[in-house]
Structure formats: structure tokens, C-alpha cells
Design a protein around this motif. Structure first.
Motif, short mmCIF file in Angstrom:
data_model
loop_
_atom_site.label_atom_id
_atom_site.label_comp_id
_atom_site.label_asym_id
_atom_site.label_seq_id
_atom_site.Cartn_x
_atom_site.Cartn_y
_atom_site.Cartn_z
N THR A 233 -0.43 -10.41 2.87
CA THR A 233 0.09 -9.22 1.55
C THR A 233 -0.46 -8.01 2.81
N MET A 234 -0.67 -7.87 3.59
CA MET A 234 -0.44 -7.40 4.86
C MET A 234 0.17 -6.15 5.36
N LEU A 235 1.95 -7.47 4.75
CA LEU A 235 3.19 -6.82 5.77
C LEU A 235 3.91 -6.13 4.94
N TYR A 236 3.04 -5.65 3.47
CA TYR A 236 3.97 -4.92 2.84
C TYR A 236 4.35 -3.71 3.09
N GLY A 237 4.89 -3.12 2.84
CA GLY A 237 5.18 -1.83 3.44
C GLY A 237 5.18 -0.69 5.41
#
Length: 288
Positions: A233-237
Motif C-alpha cells: 500500500t505504501m507504493l501507491y503513487g
């Protein structure tokens, strides 16, 4: 293992991309350009004008190149791999010779005086200088990386125990004995072994983010080296601060020392990783 066909061309064709060339260490760019200039005409002469080399395996005098009969009109699916013929390329002299003319292999690596050839069925064979072959192991998924002594190699193993254990990492000696070193949930892959033959680094997605892990030839419990505390989820964007990209493949790795691994992170960009501390940074410039 799932791989895009175009991923096989990253190192070989990087010099053709202006954006990739801008990010490459100048020494790497020279090596790629030199390899292309020597291998391309030799491949056309030996295999015909439609043949292309699409992958480089290893470094230096024992470097090998994978050759396809022709580039497919349409890109292959993610679960498909082109079957390759194999030639050897001497990086120092530019000499090119055919090792395996049949288009039947996924990967190849020089192991001591022999060449390890992995076919499309996961059979790993050793071929000597006289063309003699012997079966070394079966159920091998790929990512071949030999020891500096040429007495063994690490590889990704294709597991058959259900979706939670898609692949594992193991070491295979020259008698064909296979030892599993890491087998976490999902995919453990892309191993490399240090010059002293003790430390094994591999990539795993067991935390949902592809990260480096380290173990040893005794099979000690793997330790996460990079991207600790991160999840998908921390890789979004875009990648978060401190994110260390995984390697393109084990074939574009080389050890600077017993502690420092240098690898291709994609797009022609190389990184260095300290396998003791987990410290990593891009290696973009300077001479090598």
C-alpha cells in the motif's frame, strides 16, 4: 515465474534508449555497446539475419548470450519465455562462439570449465568443452548464479506444494545435490552467492514488497535487508523514501567484494547493496 519478454532485453538493448543511457554508469554503457557491436554480427552470421541476441548471462570471459530465431511479431504473454540458443562472448577480446545451437534453453551460465544449460522443462544440464552433457538437476526455475570457484550454483527452484510456496531458493553442487536455503510464502527468487561462497542474497515478496533477504549456504533463517517495514500500500503513487528497487535478474549482478553486491535495477540503472548492513544506493556515475 512470470516475466515479460521485454525484460530479457533490458541490459542488452539499454544502450539504444536515450533515457536509459542518461542514467547508466558510463562504464556500463561502454560494456553494453561493445557487447552489442561484437555479438550482433556474429549471431547474424551463425543463425541468420532474423536472429537476435536478447539477453546476457554473467560477466567477463565466461559471459554468455541468449539468441532467439527472430523477434516475435507480438509480445509474448507474462507466463511465456522465448527459448534460446546460446553463444559465449569473451568480454576482453570480443570473440564469439556457439555453445548450444538448438533453440531450447531458458538460461545458461558458465560454471568452472563447463556451461550450465537450463531447458524449457526445468532440466539443468552441464555441457563440457567437447559437447558432452549430463543431467544435473530437475525442477529448476531459473536465476542461475555460479560460485566463484565453479563448484556449485544457486538458483530459483520451482516448487509444487501449492500457491503459498511458488518458488524457493537453493544451492546445487556439481554432483547434482540440491539443498533448499529459503522457502517462504509466495516467491523467493533471484539469488546470488558471494565470492567467498558463503553468503546468499535473494529477493522475496513475503512482506508484499519485493525486498532483499540474506542467508548462507548452511540455510540460516533469512534476514530482511531492504524495504523493512514497507508494504504494497505504501507504493501507491510511487516508491516511498528509502525504497530499494529489486534487481532485474540474477544475471545482471556482480560482487564488488564479499560484502557488496552490484545489480541492475532496471532501465540501465545500477545499484550497490551492502549485504551486511542493508545499505543501498544508486551507482550512476564514475568509472569502473
Amino acid at each position: 515465474m512470470r516475466r515479460q519478454f521485454l525484460a530479457l532485453t533490458v541490459l542488452t538493448l539499454a544502450a539504444a534508449s536515450a533515457s536509459a543511457a542518461d542514467r547508466m554508469n558510463p562504464a556500463d554503457l561502454r560494456r553494453v555497446t561493445k557487447a552489442r557491436d561484437f555479438i550482433a554480427p556474429a549471431v547474424a552470421k551463425e543463425f541468420g539475419p532474423k536472429a537476435r541476441f536478447v539477453h546476457l548471462f554473467g560477466q567477463g570471459k565466461g559471459m554468455l548470450a541468449g539468441v532467439v530465431a527472430e523477434i516475435p511479431a507480438e509480445a509474448l504473454g507474462t507466463d511465456e519465455l522465448p527459448l534460446l540458443a546460446i553463444v559465449q562472448y569473451d568480454e576482453a577480446t570480443g570473440a564469439v562462439r556457439v555453445v548450444a545451437r538448438e533453440f531450447k534453453y531458458r538460461e545458461a551460465r558458465t560454471v568452472g570449465p563447463e556451461v550450465a544449460l537450463l531447458d524449457g522443462e526445468g532440466n539443468l544440464r552441464l555441457r563440457d568443452a567437447n559437447g558432452g552433457e549430463r543431467l544435473l538437476a530437475q525442477g529448476v526455475g531459473g536465476d542461475l548464479f555460479p560460485t566463484a570457484k565453479g563448484d556449485a550454483l544457486v538458483a530459483t527452484l520451482a516448487m509444487s506444494r501449492g500457491p503459498k510456496h511458488e518458488t524457493s531458493v537453493g544451492i546445487i553442487d556439481m554432483k547434482g545435490r540440491v539443498k533448499v536455503l529459503a522457502d517462504g510464502p509466495g516467491v523467493d527468487a533471484t539469488p546470488s552467492i558471494s565470492p567467498d561462497g558463503r553468503t546468499v542474497v535473494f529477493v522475496s515478496g513475503r512482506t508484499t514488497v519485493a525486498s532483499f533477504y540474506v542467508t548462507d549456504v548452511d540455510g540460516s533463517a533469512p534476514k530482511q535487508l531492504t524495504n523493512i517495514g514497507m508494504d504494497s500500500t505504501m507504493l501507491y503513487g510511487g516508491p516511498p523514501k528509502g525504497f530499494v528497487p529489486p534487481p532485474v535478474s540474477s544475471h545482471h549482478m556482480e560482487w564488488v567484494s564479499d560484502d557488496v553486491l552490484r545489480y541492475n535495477a532496471g532501465g540501465g540503472e545500477f545499484w550497490k547493496l551492502n549485504v551486511r548492513t542493508g545499505a543501498a544506493s544508486a551507482d550512476l556515475g564514475g568509472e569502473k
